[in-house]
Design an enzyme around this catalytic site. Sequence first.
Site, PDB file in Angstrom:
ATOM      1  N   TRP A   1      85.612  44.926 168.484  1.00 47.25           N
ATOM      2  CA  TRP A   1      86.134  43.618 168.101  1.00 47.25           C
ATOM      3  C   TRP A   1      87.493  43.366 168.764  1.00 47.25           C
ATOM      4  O   TRP A   1      88.306  44.264 168.882  1.00 47.25           O
ATOM      5  CB  TRP A   1      86.350  43.541 166.584  1.00 47.25           C
TER       6      TRP A   1
ATOM      7  N   SER B   1      86.982  48.128 163.157  1.00 46.33           N
ATOM      8  CA  SER B   1      88.055  49.021 162.720  1.00 46.33           C
ATOM      9  C   SER B   1      87.656  49.879 161.527  1.00 46.33           C
ATOM     10  O   SER B   1      88.175  50.984 161.355  1.00 46.33           O
ATOM     11  CB  SER B   1      89.311  48.215 162.385  1.00 46.33           C
TER      12      SER B   1
ATOM     13  N   GLU C   1      85.141  51.550 161.178  1.00 47.78           N
ATOM     14  CA  GLU C   1      84.488  52.757 161.679  1.00 47.78           C
ATOM     15  C   GLU C   1      85.476  53.752 162.298  1.00 47.78           C
ATOM     16  O   GLU C   1      85.096  54.885 162.634  1.00 47.78           O
ATOM     17  CB  GLU C   1      83.416  52.384 162.712  1.00 47.78           C
TER      18      GLU C   1
ATOM     19  N   ILE D   1      92.688  40.708 162.347  1.00 46.24           N
ATOM     20  CA  ILE D   1      93.391  39.423 162.278  1.00 46.24           C
ATOM     21  C   ILE D   1      92.950  38.679 161.024  1.00 46.24           C
ATOM     22  O   ILE D   1      91.760  38.571 160.736  1.00 46.24           O
ATOM     23  CB  ILE D   1      93.118  38.584 163.550  1.00 46.24           C
TER      24      ILE D   1
ATOM     25  N   THR E   1      88.420  34.592 154.584  1.00 42.93           N
ATOM     26  CA  THR E   1      88.066  35.381 153.402  1.00 42.93           C
ATOM     27  C   THR E   1      89.103  36.498 153.206  1.00 42.93           C
ATOM     28  O   THR E   1      90.093  36.565 153.928  1.00 42.93           O
ATOM     29  CB  THR E   1      86.672  36.014 153.563  1.00 42.93           C
TER      30      THR E   1
ATOM     31  N   HIS F   1      88.429  39.604 153.725  1.00 41.74           N
ATOM     32  CA  HIS F   1      87.952  40.735 154.516  1.00 41.74           C
ATOM     33  C   HIS F   1      89.106  41.496 155.169  1.00 41.74           C
ATOM     34  O   HIS F   1      89.162  42.732 155.127  1.00 41.74           O
ATOM     35  CB  HIS F   1      86.992  40.196 155.582  1.00 41.74           C
TER      36      HIS F   1
ATOM     37  N   ARG G   1     101.744  41.990 170.898  1.00 42.09           N
ATOM     38  CA  ARG G   1     101.897  43.436 170.691  1.00 42.09           C
ATOM     39  C   ARG G   1     101.051  44.264 171.656  1.00 42.09           C
ATOM     40  O   ARG G   1     101.204  45.486 171.731  1.00 42.09           O
ATOM     41  CB  ARG G   1     101.576  43.765 169.229  1.00 42.09           C
TER      42      ARG G   1
END
Lengths: 177, 177, 177, 177, 177
Positions: free
Chosen positions: C27, C61, C63, C87, C91, C93, C132
């Site tokens: 992702w 992430s 995983e 990010i 929701t 999440h 970043r």
Amino acid sequence: KGIQPNESLLASNAGKDLKIGIVRARWNSSVVDPLVDGCVQSLTTLGVAQSDITHVTVPGSFELPLAAKCIIEQNNLDAVICVGTLIKGETMHFEYISDAVSQGIMRVGLDSGVPVIFGVLTCLSMKQALARAGISAGTESDVKSSSLPHNHGLDWGNTAVEMALITKRATYIKLDE
Amino acid sequence: KGIQPNESLLASNAGKDLKIGIVRARWNSSVVDPLVDGCVQSLTTLGVAQSDITHVTVPGSFELPLAAKCIIEQNNLDAVICVGTLIKGETMHFEYISDAVSQGIMRVGLDSGVPVIFGVLTCLSMKQALARAGISAGTESDVKSSSLPHNHGLDWGNTAVEMALITKRATYIKLDE
Amino acid sequence: KGIQPNESLLASNAGKDLKIGIVRARWNSSVVDPLVDGCVQSLTTLGVAQSDITHVTVPGSFELPLAAKCIIEQNNLDAVICVGTLIKGETMHFEYISDAVSQGIMRVGLDSGVPVIFGVLTCLSMKQALARAGISAGTESDVKSSSLPHNHGLDWGNTAVEMALITKRATYIKLDE
Amino acid sequence: KGIQPNESLLASNAGKDLKIGIVRARWNSSVVDPLVDGCVQSLTTLGVAQSDITHVTVPGSFELPLAAKCIIEQNNLDAVICVGTLIKGETMHFEYISDAVSQGIMRVGLDSGVPVIFGVLTCLSMKQALARAGISAGTESDVKSSSLPHNHGLDWGNTAVEMALITKRATYIKLDE
Amino acid sequence: KGIQPNESLLASNAGKDLKIGIVRARWNSSVVDPLVDGCVQSLTTLGVAQSDITHVTVPGSFELPLAAKCIIEQNNLDAVICVGTLIKGETMHFEYISDAVSQGIMRVGLDSGVPVIFGVLTCLSMKQALARAGISAGTESDVKSSSLPHNHGLDWGNTAVEMALITKRATYIKLDE
């Protein structure tokens, strides 16, 4: 005020022969000391001997879980009460300490099988803390009735005895249903 | 200012022969360095020999728990102080690091039975952090009296000695009641 | 920009013979890929051989912790860097994943004793994430000076080597005091 | 839409002979059922046999971690997908369940070494949940383009296969660099 | 109202011979008592004998996880339901207790492999709690239809039986697909 102790416990001198630890943090001693006094009062009312209460003082609340684990192992205790007072300050210290301490106290109880009572106030002001130590009436909204504030330490002493009986002697108290 | 060290500790040269670790994060060294100096000052005041203090530097605060675990095992230490400074930024990095580090430091102490002192400032501004390192007066509200700010590292050194005595030598300090 | 790598590490070709893992999430690869490049750049600068770097790609992430645990055990690695970018969305999440992943990465490091570096950006916008990763100047407030943004992956590579030396070889780096 | 499955996985019939579990919560079945359908679709596309998929239904999302642990041990599975949908209500139930479940799913994966995929939606509204199950376009802001919403279950099936290959067969998929 | 119990469970007298524990907190008994009644009602409807239900009362919700762990070990139970009610107050006590208790209940289930059902209401008002215990209609928004409020204890009894069957007897209930 507070939760009533189990009546059959009170009648039976239930705390006799139980060995109880009290770990207190030195920070905010004007609140912590009366809370510890409350713990001792309810413990002795339930039959716990003063000589069967092990007292340990640690600097701050973060040290409570480790000290609890330590004295359980060193003294073969039946329950430990962790007493501290955390008050919201300007930084985020309050939030991270409160979280780590509450999870840490839960962990020590589950790791050891010995009840570790959560006697830590997590307050937004000193006034809130004092009211819960039974030494100040606080604001009107802190104490909803006109009665005197309740010392939460009294509850924690009762809880320590009750949980020691459940975990150690499998004395389950059934309610009428 | 800060919490007073236990007086019987001060009188007894209590830190003699204790082996203490200090793990510091390199980020925000203008805050971390004086905090470490404060730790060393109180440790040596309590009788800990400079040669019995093991210093380790790690990049950031996330590395503190693992380094603490590691040097405890490698050096048979009696306590470790983790010193770091986290300051709120634009992303949520501060929140997740602070949470993982505070829980991680608690875990290493409970896993090992060796005190791991939480010397991590979790601040909303550098000004807050500097005030807690004793090198800046900060805002008026940061330091409620007109006195100079308190170096929290002094407390952490005292805490390390006191907790080492409790966990290692079962030296409980009873208060008069 | 970022935290300076330890100078004695740079001088000594310190990463030679270290085996390092990099686990990346697929992702947000526009952010993750340059971050991984930054990791590889600093690792090789410190003497880690390209052939000693094990690369694993996982979907997201969440995983990262399990993959880190897995490749440590399968490859006898000296450190692992977990690289991902979360990010904030509509929701919740983001919050629950960020929390589980940061705690999970901490756990794998403490369980294994092998450093697992937290290379996960937890950002409120893609702009924050890009800045970043060193590929966008972001807003003025993202990069407080007029300089180019800093690729955080560079720090993570340095951190992996430094922590591997601390945990594996007990190479503590003392500062002058 | 969603994250693209790894192309070499798709080409190689990678899921052949893998045993996969799907644990679903019965609450919010209008969302959970299509999510499970999405999981099954991507699993079978990757070569997993329908007969190698173990289905378990539990009442709510809080039960997902224990059921995952249980069927891993009972069926020697290569990966498990936990599918549930939590929606913010008036009390704080959503927050505490979401936190415990996300940490619990992470724990079961790390304890067992078997991938446990986080297929739990943590949404602020049913509309958000439906959109992520691919059965409603939701609001314009839910689906930023004009395209149809993406069924997240498709991703979770792919993730289960990919993580099973990484943890079970050490099949790391390197990207070109 | 609530989640429907699995129909094949109802038909099969599924709870016969199961040994179930119910741990209740004494705080907020006006809410907790009807919740426990709901648990008992659904347990017996599913065939659990009254004599196979072990009742334990603890002082507060913080004690639920330890008591659950304790009675599982002492009584070889097939599932435990933890029933408590936490209501937001003026301090942060609610937040830290809720967090520790929900994580603690999850831990005891995963540590023991025995289902520990989360029957703890985490409410912002007593009105919210009463509505979820089936004894007050609450506000219109609490109960979205005009029907009577649902006693959540009914769900928890069903959940205990269903999870006991899954973990103990590997009785997975497949849905038609």
